[in-house]
Write a protein that holds these residues in place. Structure first.
Motif, PDB file in Angstrom:
ATOM      1  N   TYR A  28       0.616  -1.455   0.093  1.00 21.46           N
ATOM      2  CA  TYR A  28       0.002  -0.136  -0.165  1.00 21.46           C
ATOM      3  C   TYR A  28       1.362   1.535   0.195  1.00 21.46           C
ATOM      4  O   TYR A  28       0.392   2.370  -0.123  1.00 21.46           O
ATOM      5  CB  TYR A  28      -0.640  -0.746   1.213  1.00 21.46           C
ATOM      6  CG  TYR A  28      -1.995  -0.816   1.217  1.00 21.46           C
ATOM      7  CD1 TYR A  28      -3.315  -1.109   0.690  1.00 21.46           C
ATOM      8  CD2 TYR A  28      -2.127  -1.905   1.377  1.00 21.46           C
ATOM      9  CE1 TYR A  28      -4.053  -1.987   0.227  1.00 21.46           C
ATOM     10  CE2 TYR A  28      -2.679  -3.142   1.678  1.00 21.46           C
ATOM     11  CZ  TYR A  28      -3.884  -3.597   0.719  1.00 21.46           C
ATOM     12  OH  TYR A  28      -4.610  -4.080   0.608  1.00 21.46           O
ATOM     13  N   SER A  29       2.390   1.019   0.025  1.00 22.85           N
ATOM     14  CA  SER A  29       3.223   2.061   0.306  1.00 22.85           C
ATOM     15  C   SER A  29       4.217   2.738  -0.623  1.00 22.85           C
ATOM     16  O   SER A  29       4.260   3.791  -0.604  1.00 22.85           O
ATOM     17  CB  SER A  29       3.128   2.638   1.739  1.00 22.85           C
ATOM     18  OG  SER A  29       4.479   1.416   2.085  1.00 22.85           O
ATOM     19  N   ALA A  30       4.721   1.242  -0.681  1.00 21.88           N
ATOM     20  CA  ALA A  30       5.360   1.632  -1.587  1.00 21.88           C
ATOM     21  C   ALA A  30       5.259   1.833  -2.929  1.00 21.88           C
ATOM     22  O   ALA A  30       5.057   1.294  -4.032  1.00 21.88           O
ATOM     23  CB  ALA A  30       6.464  -0.056  -2.038  1.00 21.88           C
ATOM     24  N   ALA A  31       6.258   2.966  -2.912  1.00 20.64           N
ATOM     25  CA  ALA A  31       6.479   3.727  -4.303  1.00 20.64           C
ATOM     26  C   ALA A  31       7.624   4.056  -4.766  1.00 20.64           C
ATOM     27  O   ALA A  31       8.776   3.538  -4.729  1.00 20.64           O
ATOM     28  CB  ALA A  31       5.648   5.405  -4.063  1.00 20.64           C
ATOM     29  N   ALA A  32       7.393   5.064  -5.678  1.00 22.53           N
ATOM     30  CA  ALA A  32       8.961   5.391  -6.710  1.00 22.53           C
ATOM     31  C   ALA A  32       8.745   7.036  -6.938  1.00 22.53           C
ATOM     32  O   ALA A  32       7.738   7.858  -6.792  1.00 22.53           O
ATOM     33  CB  ALA A  32       8.632   4.978  -8.002  1.00 22.53           C
ATOM     34  N   GLY A  33      10.160   7.526  -6.387  1.00 23.48           N
ATOM     35  CA  GLY A  33      10.680   8.952  -6.862  1.00 23.48           C
ATOM     36  C   GLY A  33      12.008   9.160  -6.387  1.00 23.48           C
ATOM     37  O   GLY A  33      12.659   8.677  -5.939  1.00 23.48           O
TER      38      GLY A  33
END
Lengths: 348, 129
Positions: free
Chosen positions: A152-157
């Motif tokens: 639910y939280s692992a994202a990219a940036g």
């Protein structure tokens, strides 16, 4: 005085909402939205990775720094998702921005604090007079196992910071590091997804190390929470940075400008550095900013910055972080997300 | 793409480095040994603009094997602001909304993987500005 000369971020355009993930796994979306203060997260396309996002963030940092890239003497990329197991991400980054060949290069890895590690080392090298400018980048395309809470939280940036001792937009007043052996989150060699210790990642891990680093640097600088205009903590979800801020005596107003996780997710090594960039986007000369990262394993790096008048010249030379977060979004469903993230097993 | 060929093209693929004829000012991308306009042999290295407009495009629906997961996708000829035309994939774009004359900018992207174990090839694509 040594400080940030230029900064830049990059956020992919694609997003997936928490409810789209929860629907697939039969989970209760409102409990994630209310419990962890997460609404949606960024998703990289198959042609975006830690290297490509680092390059775009670094180009934005160079636009603000307005320096000759060949004067950059060190390039450090911090990530837990380096595309190569052997071959530094920094080699491609340094080549793409034109910093080669007279440049020191290394990749860092320390769960979510690898980005601030590169920044920490750049500050030291500039201060020692070994390099004129140093580039520290935090970037990740993190993976959470399907159905796991991390999904639910692992994202990219990515966020990139160039340090030097002229053309400074934010002086480094103090640094501090706090680290112990705490196995709260890890990934063994050849494993695709990380493992974590569930609730063990909270009290003895995130909260202990952030509090330790924040209290340590404030004692070193003889400062209290009220002495800072803004503060940024690592953001594994929306809730933790708010809670640790409250425990340390900070207000929501101090946290707000750098609090990106509710609609960004956790960009791991990019997380607190992107919060710092977003805070610099709205800061004024004289503002004092506290940054405390956190990386599982576990440790925190802390920095105190004081913003200079040059900030007004550079903030709109490259895209602001909040604009990238809020505009030009493309929402995708779970099937597209699973394809983008390589979660579907195909025939070979 | 073999590693040596990819490596040779890094200045163009990563940094859009072109050759500008010192005699007539014609810009060649990729650089050439002899100027096609005046047969000059002296060039200076210039970096192309990172913004431009879509000159023309097509939609690839039946893709070569290494791009099959991306289909359908757009490939276009983009006229950069310094007048040089390059061909590039146009990524992150709604294919129904894509049009000639649309403003785009260069972004650094992964172009292809050399199988599961080979090198990763990076380069430029265009995205909506």
């Amino acid at each position: 005085m040594v400080g940030i000369v230029g900064y830049g971020t990059y956020i992919p355009r694609h997003r997936i909402k928490v409810e789209a993930i929860a629907k697939v796994w039969g989970a209760d979306a409102p409990s994630y939205e209310r419990g962890l203060l997460l609404k949606e997260k960024s998703v990289p396309t198959p042609d975006q990775d830690t290297i490509t996002m680092s390059v775009e963030a670094a180009k934005n940092a160079l636009r603000r720094a307005q320096i000759d890239p060949s004067e950059i003497g060190a390039v450090y990329v911090g990530s837990e998702s380096h595309p190569y197991a052997v071959k530094p991400s920094g080699t491609v980054l340094a080549e793409a921005i034109g910093a080669t060949p007279e440049v020191h290069c290394a990749d860092f890895e320390f769960a979510c604090k690898a980005g601030t590690e590169g920044m920490f080392v750049c500050i030291g090298l500039v201060q020692a007079g070994l390099i004129r400018y140093g580039l520290g980048v935090g970037a990740d395309t993190s993976q959470g196992a399907p159905g796991d809470a991390l999904e639910y939280s692992a994202a990219a940036g990515a966020a990139a910071f160039i340090f030097g001792d002229d053309k400074v937009v934010a002086e480094v007043e103090e640094t501090y590091a706090y680290m112990t052996d705490t196995p709260d989150f890890w990934r063994r060699e050849h494993q695709f997804y990380p493992e974590h210790g569930g609730r063990f990642t909270g009290e003895p891990a995130y909260f202990k190390h952030i509090m330790g680093a924040a209290r340590g640097i404030m004692a070193k600088a003889n400062a209290t929470a009220a002495d800072f205009t803004y503060v940024i903590f690592h953001q594994p979800n929306g809730k933790f940075p708010q809670r640790v801020g409250k425990m340390l005596g900070f207000t929501k107003t101090q946290i707000e400008p750098g609090w990106l996780s509710p609609t960004l997710g956790n960009t791991y090594s990019g997380s607190s550095p992107m919060g710092l960039a977003s805070t610099l986007d709205i800061a004024k000369a004289g503002d004092r900013i506290l940054l405390v990262s956190y990386g599982s394993g576990a440790g925190s790096d802390a920095f105190i910055f004081r913003v200079t008048e040059r900030i007004d010249e550079v903030r709109d030379v490259a895209p602001r972080t909040r604009d990238q977060l809020d505009n030009n979004k493309v929402y995708i469903d779970y099937g597209t997300y699973a394809k983008f993230r390589g979660k579907i097993r195909k025939a070979t | 793409m073999s590693s040596p060929r990819y490596w040779r093209e890094i200045p163009q693929r990563y940094r859009l480095e072109a050759g500008k004829c010192t005699d007539c000012g014609n810009i060649h991308f990729p650089p050439r040994l002899v100027c096609s306009a005046c047969s000059g042999r002296q060039f200076e290295t210039v970096k192309l603009s990172d913004e431009g407009t879509v000159f023309t495009y097509t939609i690839i629906r039946v893709a070569p094997s290494q791009f099959v997961d991306q289909a359908p996708y757009a490939v276009g000829i983009v006229e950069l602001d310094d007048g040089v035309r390059i061909s590039a994939q146009i990524a992150d774009v709604d294919l129904d909304a894509l049009e000639i004359g649309q403003r785009v900018r260069i972004e650094f992207r992964l172009i292809q993987n050399e199988g599961e174990a080979g090198i990763i090839c990076y380069g430029y694509k265009c995205v909506p500005a």
